[in-house]
Design a protein around this motif. Structure first.
Motif, short mmCIF file in Angstrom:
data_model
loop_
_atom_site.label_atom_id
_atom_site.label_comp_id
_atom_site.label_asym_id
_atom_site.label_seq_id
_atom_site.Cartn_x
_atom_site.Cartn_y
_atom_site.Cartn_z
N LEU B 178 0.20 12.97 -41.39
CA LEU B 178 -0.77 12.11 -42.09
C LEU B 178 -0.20 11.66 -43.44
O LEU B 178 -0.25 10.48 -43.80
CB LEU B 178 -2.05 12.89 -42.29
CG LEU B 178 -3.19 12.14 -42.95
CD1 LEU B 178 -3.79 11.19 -41.95
CD2 LEU B 178 -4.25 13.09 -43.44
N LEU B 179 0.39 12.61 -44.17
CA LEU B 179 0.93 12.29 -45.49
C LEU B 179 2.07 11.28 -45.39
O LEU B 179 2.19 10.40 -46.25
CB LEU B 179 1.47 13.56 -46.15
CG LEU B 179 0.49 14.39 -46.95
CD1 LEU B 179 1.19 15.60 -47.49
CD2 LEU B 179 -0.06 13.56 -48.09
N TYR B 180 2.90 11.41 -44.36
CA TYR B 180 4.00 10.46 -44.20
C TYR B 180 3.44 9.06 -44.02
O TYR B 180 3.91 8.10 -44.64
CB TYR B 180 4.86 10.86 -43.00
CG TYR B 180 6.20 10.19 -43.00
CD1 TYR B 180 7.24 10.70 -43.76
CD2 TYR B 180 6.42 9.04 -42.25
CE1 TYR B 180 8.47 10.07 -43.78
CE2 TYR B 180 7.65 8.41 -42.26
CZ TYR B 180 8.67 8.94 -43.03
OH TYR B 180 9.88 8.30 -43.06
N GLY B 181 2.38 8.97 -43.21
CA GLY B 181 1.73 7.67 -43.04
C GLY B 181 1.17 7.16 -44.35
O GLY B 181 1.33 5.98 -44.71
N LEU B 182 0.54 8.05 -45.11
CA LEU B 182 -0.05 7.64 -46.39
C LEU B 182 1.04 7.18 -47.36
O LEU B 182 0.84 6.26 -48.14
CB LEU B 182 -0.86 8.78 -47.00
CG LEU B 182 -2.11 9.21 -46.23
CD1 LEU B 182 -2.87 10.28 -46.99
CD2 LEU B 182 -3.01 8.02 -45.96
N ILE B 213 1.84 -1.03 -39.60
CA ILE B 213 1.62 -0.53 -38.24
C ILE B 213 2.15 0.89 -38.12
O ILE B 213 1.49 1.79 -37.60
CB ILE B 213 2.33 -1.44 -37.22
CG1 ILE B 213 1.55 -2.73 -37.05
CG2 ILE B 213 2.46 -0.75 -35.88
CD1 ILE B 213 0.27 -2.56 -36.31
N LEU B 214 3.37 1.10 -38.63
CA LEU B 214 3.99 2.43 -38.55
C LEU B 214 3.11 3.45 -39.25
O LEU B 214 2.82 4.53 -38.71
CB LEU B 214 5.37 2.38 -39.20
CG LEU B 214 6.27 3.58 -38.95
CD1 LEU B 214 6.55 3.71 -37.48
CD2 LEU B 214 7.55 3.45 -39.73
N SER B 215 2.64 3.11 -40.45
CA SER B 215 1.83 4.08 -41.18
C SER B 215 0.51 4.31 -40.47
O SER B 215 0.00 5.43 -40.44
CB SER B 215 1.60 3.62 -42.62
OG SER B 215 0.88 2.43 -42.62
N LEU B 216 -0.03 3.25 -39.84
CA LEU B 216 -1.27 3.40 -39.09
C LEU B 216 -1.10 4.39 -37.94
O LEU B 216 -1.94 5.26 -37.72
CB LEU B 216 -1.71 2.04 -38.54
CG LEU B 216 -2.95 2.04 -37.67
CD1 LEU B 216 -4.16 2.35 -38.51
CD2 LEU B 216 -3.12 0.73 -36.97
N VAL B 217 0.05 4.29 -37.24
CA VAL B 217 0.32 5.21 -36.14
C VAL B 217 0.35 6.65 -36.66
O VAL B 217 -0.26 7.55 -36.08
CB VAL B 217 1.64 4.84 -35.43
CG1 VAL B 217 2.01 5.92 -34.43
CG2 VAL B 217 1.51 3.51 -34.74
N PHE B 218 1.04 6.86 -37.77
CA PHE B 218 1.11 8.21 -38.34
C PHE B 218 -0.28 8.71 -38.72
O PHE B 218 -0.62 9.86 -38.47
CB PHE B 218 2.03 8.23 -39.57
CG PHE B 218 3.47 8.37 -39.22
CD1 PHE B 218 3.97 9.58 -38.83
CD2 PHE B 218 4.32 7.28 -39.31
CE1 PHE B 218 5.31 9.72 -38.51
CE2 PHE B 218 5.67 7.41 -38.99
CZ PHE B 218 6.16 8.63 -38.59
N VAL B 219 -1.08 7.85 -39.33
CA VAL B 219 -2.42 8.27 -39.76
C VAL B 219 -3.27 8.65 -38.55
O VAL B 219 -3.95 9.68 -38.55
CB VAL B 219 -3.09 7.16 -40.59
CG1 VAL B 219 -4.57 7.43 -40.76
CG2 VAL B 219 -2.43 7.03 -41.94
N VAL B 220 -3.19 7.83 -37.49
CA VAL B 220 -4.01 8.11 -36.30
C VAL B 220 -3.55 9.41 -35.64
O VAL B 220 -4.37 10.23 -35.20
CB VAL B 220 -3.96 6.93 -35.31
CG1 VAL B 220 -4.58 7.31 -33.99
CG2 VAL B 220 -4.69 5.75 -35.90
N ILE B 221 -2.23 9.64 -35.60
CA ILE B 221 -1.73 10.89 -35.01
C ILE B 221 -2.25 12.09 -35.81
O ILE B 221 -2.73 13.07 -35.25
CB ILE B 221 -0.19 10.91 -34.96
CG1 ILE B 221 0.31 9.87 -33.95
CG2 ILE B 221 0.32 12.29 -34.57
CD1 ILE B 221 1.79 9.77 -33.86
N GLY B 222 -2.17 11.99 -37.14
CA GLY B 222 -2.64 13.09 -37.98
C GLY B 222 -4.11 13.36 -37.74
O GLY B 222 -4.53 14.52 -37.59
N PHE B 223 -4.90 12.30 -37.63
CA PHE B 223 -6.33 12.43 -37.40
C PHE B 223 -6.61 13.05 -36.03
O PHE B 223 -7.45 13.97 -35.89
CB PHE B 223 -6.97 11.05 -37.55
CG PHE B 223 -8.31 10.89 -36.89
CD1 PHE B 223 -9.39 11.60 -37.35
CD2 PHE B 223 -8.47 10.03 -35.83
CE1 PHE B 223 -10.62 11.46 -36.74
CE2 PHE B 223 -9.69 9.88 -35.22
CZ PHE B 223 -10.77 10.60 -35.68
#
Lengths: 101, 483
Positions: B178-182, B213-223
């Motif tokens: 999640l942090l990587y996405g943020l 898009i990349l950060s969105l993918v990371f955020v969704v995975i974290g969630f």
């Protein structure tokens, strides 16, 4: 001057290495803990690089918080590892298989 | 010489009064519990419950206040947050009430469980009203770290330690992803503030689109990791099966509400202009969660594992409301998660209460003939399970109707039909438990011993599902109006 992309590539490589470490590691829980730590440091690298190039202090402030939380996280992680060792006399990841289904 | 070119404005402390009161009283409980002798632990228990009631009263009194930003826009006070907080505090109150007898019987540390639970609750409250990535992350960690410690609380059990290490690694992994996405989001938008991020993303040049898009993918995975949705669900059944029953009770209900809160802040409020992209991601996650959760639950012999897989399926249904990406859908998702928290609380409470009489309840066969041992408890559990299956006129039925209606509203009829088919598949394993309770002979015939207040709480909890099913209007309207 080192470009922003170099820092980002460093961060991505560190992040990838630590995920690989968590997924592939079959030996020792301590290694898992190190990988988790490395992951947060990769994120910190990203934040600092962005904060520097964007000339914005907020990213650096965030890094301090992440470092603090990482320290607390490691403390809890080590405590649990001690618990695992006391109960099973081993800290092998492969031995953590009694929960299945 | 001016040291503070921009003096920091004094924050509006009255808005964070519930959090302040909770933190202060947690510290009081922590100290009191240290100095009172083991036989008068009831004092710390009463103190904990009194402080939770106080927090709930403050939250209810503040409920009608308008949406306000304070702490330099880091904290938002709004209806979504208030509604979630009231339910989380209520759920935790019931968790402590049910756990008390169990903790005494199993000689698990009582005071520590209460303090860790309250700290985790504080984390959830910070998380659902965060308007900046920093408090969001801090709330998330404050939620998960005490929970990890709670899972490991049974120090003599190797299984609990194993469950704890799994939860620890998974939640650390999820936070880091999640942090990587943020961090990528911060790099593209130059802000950590959720509203400013939303503005920057809406007006960004096309060249930055891939990074977002990349950060969105990371955020969704974290969630997805945090709420335990497929394909990031592996840890959920292990935690449910491995930790002490009272901790499972805690983990199963309140953190799920906080998980939806996080999704609303991150996806709905920070990335509203990317809704087509996150809708596609959530559709995949929801489809997989509903199918895997319902199908694998059928094969389970352990009641705790069955409920774990059913929780995965329910997270999928909740996502259906969220991915409709309009206020009706968000309201339906909120209603779903609030009703789910009541149902999960009640069904795990039965395990905790039955474990009071000496034996640890683990398998579905342990529920054999519950009707002849305790007809009222069996009836309440039957209602809770029917509600989870979505049988009218119980609350779970209206929760499912709400999300399906939202889906049909955005022309995702195929997805609604798919969800409906799996709801029918899923009702099989709930009804099987009811069959075991009512039509099989008990191996142990002793009546189940538990305290009067737990019986009362269980009745309130079970009947709440019925009352919310017959009169869903008030809560449903509150959920819809929050957006």
């Amino acid at each position: 001057m080192i470009s922003l992309s170099s820092y980002l590539i460093l961060g991505a490589v560190l992040f990838g290495l630590s995920i690989a470490g968590i997924v592939l590691n079959r030996r020792n829980i301590i290694t898992l803990l190190m990988c988790v730590e490395l992951m947060l440091l990769a994120v910190n690298t990203n934040f600092i690089a962005f904060a520097h190039y964007l000339n914005d202090i907020a990213g650096e402030v965030f890094v301090f918080f992440i470092l603090t939380v990482a320290a607390a996280e490691t403390a809890i992680g080590l405590a649990i590892i001690v618990l695992v060792y006391r109960n099973r006399n081993t800290i092998d990841v492969a031995a953590l298989d009694s929960l299945k289904g | 010489m001016v040291f503070f070119p921009n003096p920091i404005p004094v924050p509006q402390l009255s808005l964070v009064l519930p959090e302040i009161v909770l933190l202060a009283l947690t510290c009081v409980v922590l100290l009191t519990d240290l100095f009172i002798p083991a036989r008068s632990k009831i004092i710390s228990y009463l103190l904990v419950q009194a402080s939770l009631i106080a927090v709930a009263v403050i939250l209810i009194l503040q409920f009608h206040w308008p949406t306000t930003y304070t702490f330099s826009d880091m904290f938002v006070f709004d209806k979504i947050g208030s509604l979630m907080k009231i339910f989380m505090v209520g759920v935790v109150f019931f968790v402590f009430l049910y756990s008390r007898g169990y903790l005494r019987q199993t000689r698990l540390p009582q005071g520590e469980m209460y303090v860790l639970g309250m700290l985790s609750l504080l984390g959830m409250m910070v998380l659902v009203s965060a308007n900046n990535f920093i408090p969001l992350y801090l709330g998330l960690e404050l939620l998960s770290l005490p929970m990890t410690a709670m899972v490991a609380m049974n120090r003599g059990s190797g299984i609990a330690a194993e469950a704890a290490i799994k939860l620890f690694v998974m939640s650390a992994l999820a936070s880091a992803i999640l942090l990587y996405g943020l961090s990528l989001l911060y790099g593209t938008t130059k802000s950590l503030d959720i509203n400013q991020v939303a503005q920057a993303v809406a007006t960004m040049p096309n060249s930055q689109y891939p990074v977002v898009i990349l950060s969105l993918v990371f955020v969704v995975i974290g969630f997805a990791f945090k709420i335990g949705a497929v394909p990031f669900h592996m840890w959920v059944p292990d935690i449910y099966a491995g930790s002490p029953n009272s901790v499972v009770l805690f983990v199963s209900a309140a953190p799920k509400i906080a998980g939806l809160g996080m999704a609303i802040r991150l996806l709905v409020q920070a990335l509203p202009s990317m809704n087509i992209e996150w809708q596609a991601l959530l559709i995949v996650i929801a489809i997989l969660s509903i199918a895997l959760g319902n199908l694998v639950a059928i094969a389970q012999r352990s009641f705790k594992r069955m409920l774990a897989y059913s929780s995965i399926a329910h997270m999928g249904y909740m996502l259906l409301g969220l991915l409709a990406a309009n206020p009706t859908g968000y309201g339906a998702a909120l209603f779903y998660i609030l009703v789910y928290s009541i149902m999960a609380l009640g069904s795990f409470a039965v395990i905790v209460l039955m474990s009071n009489s000496g034996i640890e309840i683990e398998n579905i066969s342990d529920l054999q003939g519950l009707n002849s041992r305790d007809p009222w408890l069996a009836f309440l559990l039957m209602m809770l399970l029917f509600s989870m299956a979505g049988i009218p006129p119980l609350a779970g039925f209206f929760a499912k109707i709400g999300v399906l209606e939202a889906l049909i509203g955005v022309h995702l009829v195929w997805l609604a039909a798919y969800a409906l088919i799996f709801a029918i598949v899923g009702s099989y394993y709930y009804i099987r438990v009811v069959k075991v309770m009512y039509f099989e002979e008990p191996k142990i015939t002793d009546p189940i011993q538990y305290s009067m207040e737990a019986r009362l709480a269980m009745s309130v909890n079970g009947l709440a599902v019925l009352v919310l099913g017959i009169f869903p209007g008030v809560l449903f309207t509150l959920c819809q109006r929050a957006f």
